[in-house]
Design a protein around this motif. Sequence first.
Motif, short mmCIF file in Angstrom:
data_model
loop_
_atom_site.label_atom_id
_atom_site.label_comp_id
_atom_site.label_asym_id
_atom_site.label_seq_id
_atom_site.Cartn_x
_atom_site.Cartn_y
_atom_site.Cartn_z
N UNK A 217 0.83 -1.21 0.00
CA UNK A 217 0.00 0.00 0.00
C UNK A 217 0.87 1.26 0.00
N UNK A 218 0.46 2.23 -0.79
CA UNK A 218 1.20 3.48 -0.88
C UNK A 218 2.29 3.48 -1.93
N UNK A 219 2.62 2.32 -2.47
CA UNK A 219 3.60 2.23 -3.55
C UNK A 219 2.87 1.90 -4.84
N UNK A 220 2.79 2.87 -5.74
CA UNK A 220 2.04 2.65 -6.98
C UNK A 220 2.90 2.16 -8.13
N UNK A 221 4.22 2.28 -8.01
CA UNK A 221 5.08 1.81 -9.08
C UNK A 221 5.14 2.78 -10.25
N UNK A 222 5.82 2.40 -11.32
CA UNK A 222 6.05 3.30 -12.44
C UNK A 222 4.85 3.47 -13.35
N UNK A 223 3.84 2.61 -13.23
CA UNK A 223 2.69 2.68 -14.12
C UNK A 223 2.99 2.05 -15.47
N UNK A 224 1.93 1.95 -16.28
CA UNK A 224 2.09 1.35 -17.61
C UNK A 224 2.90 2.23 -18.55
#
Length: 310
Positions: A217-224
Motif C-alpha cells: 500500500x502506498x507504492x504505486x510503481x512506475x505505471x504502464x
Amino acid sequence: MSRLEVWAPDGVPEVAAGDDLAGLVLAALADGAAGAAGLADGDVVSVTSKVVSKAEGRTRAGERDAAVDVETVRIVARRGATRIVRHRLGLTMAAAGVDASNVEKGSIVLLPLDPDASARSLRREIHERAGVNVGVIVTDTAGRAWREGQTDIAIGAAGLLVAEDFAGRTDPYGNQLAVTLPAVADELAGAAELAQGKLAGRPVAVIRGRADLVLPPGEDGPGATALVRADGHDLFGWGAREAVVRALAGAAADRHPFGAPAPEDELQAALDRLPDRADRTAVQAVCFAHGWVVDGWENDGVCRVSPATT
C-alpha cells in the motif's frame, strides 16, 4: 504448483460521466464469482479503458476521424483509411485508440487523459473502502506488428510491477539471460480479456495468483507508462512506405523517429548497397535515415558526412 484464477462478473451497469467507478467495481465483485468471494490482498483488478473513459467524461459526439486528428502526435503509417499513429500518451496504435463501439451511435470514446492516474485513483478508493491491497490495470485493445488479430494490453497501472526483469539471471542450464523482460501487465490484461469477452458487457475482471507482482500500500510503481518505448528508440519508427518518403524528403522534423545516428561503419555498409554511389538523392536519403547529413561532395563524387544534431 502454480495456479492463476481469472473471473469477470456480470451485471455491471452502463457507466456514464461522473459515475462512482470504484463503487460500481466493488458492487460487481461483492458476491464473488468462480468460487472466489470478493477481493483479497494481492489480487489484480482489471478495468477496460472504455468504462474509465465514460466515467471520466471522455465520450464525445462527432466523427471518429476528427477525434483521431486531435489525439495524434504523428502518423506512423497509413494504408487507405487505416492510420497507425503515435498517440499523445506515447502509445502506437490504430486510430489513436478512438472507439465507436459499445457507445451510442454518433458518439465516440477517447482514451483516458492519464490512465496511470486513473489506475492510482481506483486503487486508492478500493483500499479505502474495502480495506484490501490490490493492483489495478486499465486495459485497451491493440494489434501487434507481424501478427493477425488483437489482444488487450495495459495502458494504465498502479500498485503493480508492470515488467519482470530477468536480465543477469541464470536459467536452469546455466545460461545467463540478457534482455528477458516479460511485460506482465500486458499478460495480465490479456488474461482478463479472456474472461471478460468482447460482447458480454463485463468490463471488470479480477486476476488472482500473482500477488508477488502487487506492491505494498502506498507504492504505486512506475505505471504502464514504463512499457512505452520512447519515440526514436524503436526500430520501426515509420511504416515501410512512410520511411522511404520521409528519408527522401529529408525534413528535419521527420528525423527523430529514425533514432540516434548509426555507427559510421553501419552507414557506409548501407551506402555500399546502393547501385549508384553517384546518385546524390539516394545517398542523402540513406544518410538521413541513418542519422547523418551530407556536408559536401568531393570532385570524385565521394560525399563528406557528419552525424546529425537535434
